[in-house]
Design a protein around this motif. Structure first.
Motif, PDB file in Angstrom:
ATOM      1  N   ARG A  72       3.567   6.012  -2.366  1.00 20.07           N
ATOM      2  CA  ARG A  72       3.255   4.811  -3.072  1.00 20.07           C
ATOM      3  C   ARG A  72       1.803   4.461  -3.009  1.00 20.07           C
ATOM      4  O   ARG A  72       1.043   3.805  -4.144  1.00 20.07           O
ATOM      5  CB  ARG A  72       4.104   3.746  -2.864  1.00 20.07           C
ATOM      6  N   ASN A  73       1.131   4.815  -2.218  1.00 19.94           N
ATOM      7  CA  ASN A  73      -0.317   4.251  -1.773  1.00 19.94           C
ATOM      8  C   ASN A  73      -1.246   5.358  -2.196  1.00 19.94           C
ATOM      9  O   ASN A  73      -2.495   5.097  -1.531  1.00 19.94           O
ATOM     10  CB  ASN A  73      -0.589   3.561  -0.671  1.00 19.94           C
ATOM     11  N   ASN A  74      -0.909   6.354  -2.745  1.00 17.01           N
ATOM     12  CA  ASN A  74      -1.762   7.583  -2.575  1.00 17.01           C
ATOM     13  C   ASN A  74      -2.288   7.991  -1.545  1.00 17.01           C
ATOM     14  O   ASN A  74      -3.480   8.470  -1.331  1.00 17.01           O
ATOM     15  CB  ASN A  74      -2.887   7.373  -3.690  1.00 17.01           C
ATOM     16  N   LYS A  75      -1.496   8.380  -0.438  1.00 16.32           N
ATOM     17  CA  LYS A  75      -2.186   8.706   0.807  1.00 16.32           C
ATOM     18  C   LYS A  75      -0.959   9.506   1.366  1.00 16.32           C
ATOM     19  O   LYS A  75       0.281   9.753   1.256  1.00 16.32           O
ATOM     20  CB  LYS A  75      -2.039   7.608   1.855  1.00 16.32           C
ATOM     21  N   LEU A 117      -2.013   7.331   6.126  1.00 15.52           N
ATOM     22  CA  LEU A 117      -1.496   5.979   6.401  1.00 15.52           C
ATOM     23  C   LEU A 117      -1.281   5.627   7.922  1.00 15.52           C
ATOM     24  O   LEU A 117      -1.384   4.599   8.231  1.00 15.52           O
ATOM     25  CB  LEU A 117      -0.023   5.819   5.543  1.00 15.52           C
ATOM     26  N   ILE A 159       1.438  -3.140   5.625  1.00 13.90           N
ATOM     27  CA  ILE A 159       2.364  -2.839   4.657  1.00 13.90           C
ATOM     28  C   ILE A 159       3.239  -4.063   4.308  1.00 13.90           C
ATOM     29  O   ILE A 159       3.693  -4.623   5.120  1.00 13.90           O
ATOM     30  CB  ILE A 159       3.334  -1.822   5.319  1.00 13.90           C
ATOM     31  N   PHE A 166       3.316  -1.938  -0.214  1.00 16.92           N
ATOM     32  CA  PHE A 166       1.910  -1.497  -0.398  1.00 16.92           C
ATOM     33  C   PHE A 166       1.047  -1.946   0.512  1.00 16.92           C
ATOM     34  O   PHE A 166       1.328  -3.008   1.572  1.00 16.92           O
ATOM     35  CB  PHE A 166       1.567  -2.502  -1.765  1.00 16.92           C
ATOM     36  N   ILE A 167      -0.240  -1.215   0.607  1.00 15.90           N
ATOM     37  CA  ILE A 167      -1.261  -1.717   1.556  1.00 15.90           C
ATOM     38  C   ILE A 167      -1.872  -2.962   1.346  1.00 15.90           C
ATOM     39  O   ILE A 167      -2.331  -3.107   0.246  1.00 15.90           O
ATOM     40  CB  ILE A 167      -2.093  -0.482   1.805  1.00 15.90           C
TER      41      ILE A 167
END
Length: 141
Positions: A105-108, A113, A125, A130-131
């Motif tokens: 979800r956070n492109n990691k 993460l 989180i 989300f971060i």
């Protein structure tokens, strides 16, 4: 005769004003239609931009590849991963296997993460996965 002259000089001004109002109304209608063409168009209503929690929290048992899914726009039905914002080892432990979904979800990657949460004390989180960064004045001198 001056009354007739005044009326004839007002007519073009009145006609221009009416034409300007009509053009503005047409421009507003066209603008609205272009941003939301309705059924058969390409715009998507905002209610369709969110996923259900089941679609974001793990495999659904279908044969669709993992890289296919809906938009990841937060919404009221987006689902919760944590009871409150958490960071560090606490967040990693609480997420468990769901850390992969949160990382995506956070492109990691999961490793990126995990490293971020362990390295940066301000990184947390959110309950929705989300971060976020918690600002603190503990280091102020």
């Amino acid at each position: 005769m001056s009354e007739t002259a005044d009326q004839s000089s007002r007519r073009p001004v009145l006609a221009v004003a009416v034409l300007a109002v009509v053009l503005v109304v047409i421009a507003v209608i066209v603008g609205m239609l272009m941003t939301n063409p309705g059924p058969g168009g390409t715009a998507v209503p905002s209610s369709e931009l969110t996923e259900t929690p089941a679609a974001t929290t793990g495999p659904s048992g279908s044969d669709t590849p993992d890289d296919e899914g809906g938009d990841m726009t937060p919404g009221s039905t987006f689902g919760a991963f944590l009871p409150e914002s958490m960071g560090g080892e606490e967040a990693i432990d609480e997420l468990g296997d769901r850390i992969a979904v949160v990382a995506k979800r956070n492109n990691k990657t999961v490793e990126e993460l995990s490293d971020l949460l362990l390295r940066d004390r301000s990184a947390q989180i959110s309950p929705e996965g989300f971060i976020v960064y918690k600002d603190s004045f503990d280091n102020a001198e």
